[in-house]
Design a protein around this motif. Structure first.
Motif, PDB file in Angstrom:
ATOM      1  N   VAL A 246      -2.151 -54.294 105.177  1.00 19.79           N
ATOM      2  CA  VAL A 246      -2.021 -53.024 105.669  1.00 19.79           C
ATOM      3  C   VAL A 246      -2.082 -51.628 104.145  1.00 19.79           C
ATOM      4  O   VAL A 246      -2.024 -52.131 103.450  1.00 19.79           O
ATOM      5  CB  VAL A 246      -0.057 -52.762 105.594  1.00 19.79           C
ATOM      6  CG1 VAL A 246      -0.107 -53.860 107.054  1.00 19.79           C
ATOM      7  CG2 VAL A 246       0.259 -52.255 104.980  1.00 19.79           C
ATOM      8  N   ARG A 247      -2.230 -50.636 105.439  1.00 20.23           N
ATOM      9  CA  ARG A 247      -2.404 -49.010 104.572  1.00 20.23           C
ATOM     10  C   ARG A 247      -1.605 -47.927 104.941  1.00 20.23           C
ATOM     11  O   ARG A 247      -2.238 -47.909 106.026  1.00 20.23           O
ATOM     12  CB  ARG A 247      -4.124 -49.219 104.065  1.00 20.23           C
ATOM     13  CG  ARG A 247      -3.795 -48.098 103.611  1.00 20.23           C
ATOM     14  CD  ARG A 247      -5.685 -47.534 103.406  1.00 20.23           C
ATOM     15  NE  ARG A 247      -6.509 -46.694 102.247  1.00 20.23           N
ATOM     16  CZ  ARG A 247      -6.840 -45.402 102.521  1.00 20.23           C
ATOM     17  NH1 ARG A 247      -6.042 -44.744 103.767  1.00 20.23           N
ATOM     18  NH2 ARG A 247      -6.383 -44.549 101.439  1.00 20.23           N
ATOM     19  N   PRO A 248      -0.272 -48.083 104.465  1.00 22.34           N
ATOM     20  CA  PRO A 248      -0.014 -47.221 105.210  1.00 22.34           C
ATOM     21  C   PRO A 248      -0.204 -46.005 105.558  1.00 22.34           C
ATOM     22  O   PRO A 248      -1.084 -45.433 104.440  1.00 22.34           O
ATOM     23  CB  PRO A 248       2.156 -47.725 104.844  1.00 22.34           C
ATOM     24  CG  PRO A 248       1.565 -48.587 103.578  1.00 22.34           C
ATOM     25  CD  PRO A 248       0.084 -49.004 103.214  1.00 22.34           C
ATOM     26  N   ASP A 249      -0.284 -45.365 106.038  1.00 24.15           N
ATOM     27  CA  ASP A 249      -0.356 -43.474 106.342  1.00 24.15           C
ATOM     28  C   ASP A 249       0.807 -43.195 107.637  1.00 24.15           C
ATOM     29  O   ASP A 249       0.772 -42.279 108.072  1.00 24.15           O
ATOM     30  CB  ASP A 249      -1.494 -43.424 107.073  1.00 24.15           C
ATOM     31  CG  ASP A 249      -1.746 -42.015 107.051  1.00 24.15           C
ATOM     32  OD1 ASP A 249      -1.759 -41.019 106.433  1.00 24.15           O
ATOM     33  OD2 ASP A 249      -2.710 -41.355 107.327  1.00 24.15           O
ATOM     34  N   PRO A 250       2.677 -42.733 106.371  1.00 22.11           N
ATOM     35  CA  PRO A 250       3.399 -42.126 107.251  1.00 22.11           C
ATOM     36  C   PRO A 250       2.504 -40.642 108.254  1.00 22.11           C
ATOM     37  O   PRO A 250       3.357 -40.883 109.129  1.00 22.11           O
ATOM     38  CB  PRO A 250       4.045 -41.720 105.629  1.00 22.11           C
ATOM     39  CG  PRO A 250       3.950 -42.833 105.123  1.00 22.11           C
ATOM     40  CD  PRO A 250       2.327 -42.424 105.797  1.00 22.11           C
ATOM     41  N   GLU A 251       1.733 -39.993 107.408  1.00 23.92           N
ATOM     42  CA  GLU A 251       1.520 -38.346 108.510  1.00 23.92           C
ATOM     43  C   GLU A 251       0.493 -39.113 109.394  1.00 23.92           C
ATOM     44  O   GLU A 251       0.216 -37.871 109.546  1.00 23.92           O
ATOM     45  CB  GLU A 251       0.913 -37.866 106.854  1.00 23.92           C
ATOM     46  CG  GLU A 251       1.763 -37.610 106.106  1.00 23.92           C
ATOM     47  CD  GLU A 251       1.605 -36.022 104.585  1.00 23.92           C
ATOM     48  OE1 GLU A 251       0.628 -36.508 104.661  1.00 23.92           O
ATOM     49  OE2 GLU A 251       2.181 -36.192 103.834  1.00 23.92           O
ATOM     50  N   ALA A 252      -0.070 -40.086 109.529  1.00 24.14           N
ATOM     51  CA  ALA A 252      -1.164 -40.309 110.265  1.00 24.14           C
ATOM     52  C   ALA A 252      -0.628 -39.929 111.637  1.00 24.14           C
ATOM     53  O   ALA A 252       0.753 -39.818 112.178  1.00 24.14           O
ATOM     54  CB  ALA A 252      -1.339 -41.473 110.542  1.00 24.14           C
ATOM     55  N   MET A 253      -1.163 -39.304 113.355  1.00 23.93           N
ATOM     56  CA  MET A 253      -1.213 -39.063 114.042  1.00 23.93           C
ATOM     57  C   MET A 253      -0.378 -39.822 114.783  1.00 23.93           C
ATOM     58  O   MET A 253      -0.667 -41.087 114.824  1.00 23.93           O
ATOM     59  CB  MET A 253      -2.394 -38.791 114.676  1.00 23.93           C
ATOM     60  CG  MET A 253      -2.846 -37.365 114.003  1.00 23.93           C
ATOM     61  SD  MET A 253      -3.972 -36.590 115.333  1.00 23.93           S
ATOM     62  CE  MET A 253      -3.151 -36.211 116.864  1.00 23.93           C
ATOM     63  N   SER A 254       0.722 -39.943 115.782  1.00 21.53           N
ATOM     64  CA  SER A 254       0.895 -40.836 116.621  1.00 21.53           C
ATOM     65  C   SER A 254       0.216 -41.868 117.847  1.00 21.53           C
ATOM     66  O   SER A 254       0.523 -42.346 118.819  1.00 21.53           O
ATOM     67  CB  SER A 254       2.403 -40.982 116.851  1.00 21.53           C
ATOM     68  OG  SER A 254       2.918 -39.661 117.850  1.00 21.53           O
ATOM     69  N   THR A 255      -0.863 -41.039 117.775  1.00 23.20           N
ATOM     70  CA  THR A 255      -1.696 -40.622 119.083  1.00 23.20           C
ATOM     71  C   THR A 255      -2.138 -41.961 118.717  1.00 23.20           C
ATOM     72  O   THR A 255      -2.850 -42.346 117.911  1.00 23.20           O
ATOM     73  CB  THR A 255      -2.474 -39.676 119.512  1.00 23.20           C
ATOM     74  OG1 THR A 255      -1.572 -38.243 119.310  1.00 23.20           O
ATOM     75  CG2 THR A 255      -2.870 -39.905 120.675  1.00 23.20           C
ATOM     76  N   PRO A 256      -2.596 -42.901 119.871  1.00 19.74           N
ATOM     77  CA  PRO A 256      -3.261 -44.294 119.786  1.00 19.74           C
ATOM     78  C   PRO A 256      -4.255 -44.107 119.192  1.00 19.74           C
ATOM     79  O   PRO A 256      -5.315 -42.872 120.077  1.00 19.74           O
ATOM     80  CB  PRO A 256      -3.297 -45.046 120.805  1.00 19.74           C
ATOM     81  CG  PRO A 256      -2.140 -44.436 121.778  1.00 19.74           C
ATOM     82  CD  PRO A 256      -1.573 -42.587 121.085  1.00 19.74           C
ATOM     83  N   ALA A 257      -5.528 -44.215 118.521  1.00 22.02           N
ATOM     84  CA  ALA A 257      -6.837 -44.108 118.092  1.00 22.02           C
ATOM     85  C   ALA A 257      -7.247 -45.028 117.681  1.00 22.02           C
ATOM     86  O   ALA A 257      -6.792 -46.263 116.792  1.00 22.02           O
ATOM     87  CB  ALA A 257      -6.940 -43.201 116.992  1.00 22.02           C
ATOM     88  N   GLY A 267      -5.749 -48.555  97.979  1.00 26.16           N
ATOM     89  CA  GLY A 267      -4.359 -48.213  98.962  1.00 26.16           C
ATOM     90  C   GLY A 267      -4.181 -49.956  99.594  1.00 26.16           C
ATOM     91  O   GLY A 267      -2.633 -49.419 100.430  1.00 26.16           O
ATOM     92  N   TRP A 268      -5.039 -50.703 100.264  1.00 25.38           N
ATOM     93  CA  TRP A 268      -3.969 -52.146 100.906  1.00 25.38           C
ATOM     94  C   TRP A 268      -2.775 -52.635  99.742  1.00 25.38           C
ATOM     95  O   TRP A 268      -3.494 -52.963  98.356  1.00 25.38           O
ATOM     96  CB  TRP A 268      -5.124 -52.567 100.891  1.00 25.38           C
ATOM     97  CG  TRP A 268      -7.170 -51.846 101.804  1.00 25.38           C
ATOM     98  CD1 TRP A 268      -7.206 -51.238 101.609  1.00 25.38           C
ATOM     99  CD2 TRP A 268      -6.789 -52.036 102.918  1.00 25.38           C
ATOM    100  NE1 TRP A 268      -8.365 -50.691 102.573  1.00 25.38           N
ATOM    101  CE2 TRP A 268      -7.791 -51.225 103.858  1.00 25.38           C
ATOM    102  CE3 TRP A 268      -5.472 -52.134 104.100  1.00 25.38           C
ATOM    103  CZ2 TRP A 268      -7.896 -50.744 104.890  1.00 25.38           C
ATOM    104  CZ3 TRP A 268      -5.763 -52.059 106.035  1.00 25.38           C
ATOM    105  CH2 TRP A 268      -7.139 -51.965 105.662  1.00 25.38           C
TER     106      TRP A 268
END
Length: 582
Positions: A246-257, A267-268
């Protein structure tokens, strides 16, 4: 002297006064109840009657007539509240209230009324106009209500006709053809190679959306994880049947894309949260290179539906779930474990369009398959990169491979960086130097999630030693020079998983170079330089060497105990003098 032989009445004329001896006429009961006007009228009619033979006859006739009127039930007009004949006009006149009602309702014209009743009908015209206006208003209200009712009925009818569907047939057992189609579903997915997908998980932590693609033939899944229930897994994920990174991104938008088609390079790591495991197993279990035995399937046909303009059947069944093989490939005869009851949306060709099931510990899962969205996927380096088309070395490639040790000794050494997802929660990063002439390496290694300590590692021809120190301001900085003189220790350590990769880089310059079965996996590039990726199969597992067209080593890759690939990148150049530890 008067003659008294005749009755006195015979000698009395109409105008003579009555005889003083003649008794007054007796009043009957009817006369007593008759009003004065009525009596006057009756007396007038009685006076007009022909005379009788005597007073008794006249009185008796009048009494008999009054009795007849009383017995016949004839009520005088005065009793009914109506006026009698008008002596002036001789015509009867109705009561004022009756005439007013007739005028209001339009039965009489107030202009042609009796002048004697003008005062009584003074407001009749205004009342008529008010009555007509009220009637017109009532008509408009009724018409509007009828129109509204008609419109509502029309809308209801149209909506009913549009949404009306015939009653669906009841659920039934699967037919033989439907069992064959369900058994072939995995083979159809495997032959279609790739598809887009949208997984929706409804669990206790909330909704989680996973969008991306699956490559059933090469056994790879690439997803974007989002939604309130994603938690620490929010970001990107790639997986094979045996390894997930996984490549975590806590600040990513919660909207599915959808994830980027070209995944980021760094970063993996291996995930600490194992909740993706059951979902990934579900996806990989949908493809096989051979069909399941149809006679072992049982289930029900539920209904048919329209999906993307295509008629599909909704089947409910429990399929045996194959246990993954150690290599992650879809073997022909896998071991099976009990599966979960699921609903499959299959078309006439056995292609899967939708799936619904419930996974223990995960929640309700809805899968939508977009079969037209099928781009080529590229695994990240932690999963080995692009698979390519393995083949034997050509003559030119074999010649460069034989000259590799000499080229490395001539180069002297290289600056190195190290990335290794060793295990769950243990991702190592390191940097330092490597000397092929001295046969030594010196690196500083840190854990990705722990920055409060650092491990210094020394490799030479005899042993591997370590010493733990506190990191500098930049944990990714190269180890301090000169190296510490004392405190080095041997033995197992959590960073020992990277020792084989560094040792392989040192052995590449010794003798005849790496030994083992070799094959070219693919062509690639490193920092813009074309390379050949050569894989050597040894007793410790496969090791990949990235060799450029000049015969220099650019990268080494080896599997870690977790199944992921670790990378050691080399930049050939001058390195500091690395003396062996004392």
């Amino acid at each position: 002297m008067k003659d008294t032989s005749r009755p006195a009445s015979d000698d009395t004329g109409p105008g003579d006064p009555p005889d003083a001896h003649t008794p007054p006429p007796t009043r009957t009961t009817a006369d007593a109840h008759t009003p004065p006007d009525a009596r006057t009228t009756a007396d007038a009619r009685t006076t007009a009657d022909p005379p009788t033979d005597g007073p008794a006859g006249r009185d008796s006739r009048r009494h008999r007539a009054g009795a007849r009127r009383h017995r016949a039930g004839i009520t005088p007009p005065a009793i009914l509240g109506l006026s009698g004949p008008d002596p002036a006009t001789g015509a009867p006149r109705p009561r004022p209230g009756v005439r007013r009602a007739a005028v209001v309702h339009g039965m009489l014209d107030p202009a042609a009324g009796n002048p004697a009743e003008d005062d009584d009908l003074a407001g009749t015209g205004q009342e008529v106009e008010q009555f007509r206006q009220a009637a017109a208003r009532r008509r408009r209200v009724v018409l509007a209500a009828l129109a509204l009712t008609a419109a509502a009925s029309a809308v209801t009818l149209v909506a009913t006709l549009v949404n009306w569907t015939p009653a669906a047939p009841p659920a039934r057992e699967l037919t033989a053809a439907e069992r064959d189609r369900l058994a072939a579903m995995r083979v159809v997915n495997y032959r279609d190679v790739r598809a887009g997908l949208h997984l929706t998980v409804s669990g206790t932590a909330g909704r989680t959306d996973l969008l991306g693609w699956v490559d059933w033939a090469r056994r790879l899944v690439y997803l974007d994880v989002s939604g309130p229930g994603a938690g620490p897994l929010r970001g990107l994920a790639q997986a094979t049947p045996t390894v997930t990174v996984v490549r975590p991104d806590p600040e990513a938008m919660s909207t599915p894309a959808m994830p980027p088609l070209m995944p980021p390079g760094g970063g993996w790591r291996l995930p600490a949260d194992p909740s993706l495991g059951p979902l990934l197993d579900l996806l990989f279990d949908l493809a096989r290179d051979r069909p399941e035995p149809a006679d072992q399937l049982s289930g029900r046909w539920l209904r048919d539906e329209q999906v993307n303009g295509e008629t599909v059947d909704v089947l409910e069944a429990t399929l045996p779930r194959p246990a993954p093989s150690p290599t992650g490939s879809p073997t022909a005869a896998p071991r099976t474990v009990p599966g979960d009851t699921a609903r499959y949306w299959l078309d006439a060709a056995g292609r899967l369009h939708r799936l619904e099931t419930a996974l223990p510990g995960v929640g309700t899962v809805h899968l939508q398959v977009h079969r037209a969205d099928r781009p080529t996927l590229r695994p990240v380096d932690a999963l080995g990169g692009r698979p390519g088309l393995p083949r034997a070395l050509t003559t030119a490639e074999r010649d460069r491979w034989r000259r590799l040790p000499a080229r490395l000794r001539a180069a002297g050494g290289a600056t190195v960086t190290l990335v290794g997802p060793v295990g769950t929660g243990l991702d190592l990063r390191g940097s330092g130097w490597l000397s092929w002439t001295a046969g030594t390496a010196y690196l500083g290694v840190t854990e990705l999630d722990t920055t409060d300590r650092r491990v210094l590692v020394r490799h030479d021809r005899h042993a591997v030693t370590r010493i733990e120190t506190r990191p500098a301001t930049n944990p990714a900085a190269r180890p301090p020079l000169p190296p510490p003189a004392t405190g080095w220790r041997t033995g197992p350590h959590r960073t020992s998983a990277l020792d084989p990769l560094v040792s392989a880089a040192l052995r590449a310059a010794r003798g005849a170079g790496p030994q083992g079965d070799t094959r070219r996996v693919r062509g690639d590039s490193h920092d813009g330089v074309p390379v050949d990726v050569v894989e050597v199969e040894t007793a410790r597992g496969p090791t990949r060497y990235w060799v450029d067209r000049t015969g220099l080593l650019r990268r080494l890759e080896a599997r870690t105990p977790a199944g992921a690939w670790a990378q050691l990148d080399l930049t050939v150049g001058r390195v500091p003098r690395l003396t062996p530890p004392t």
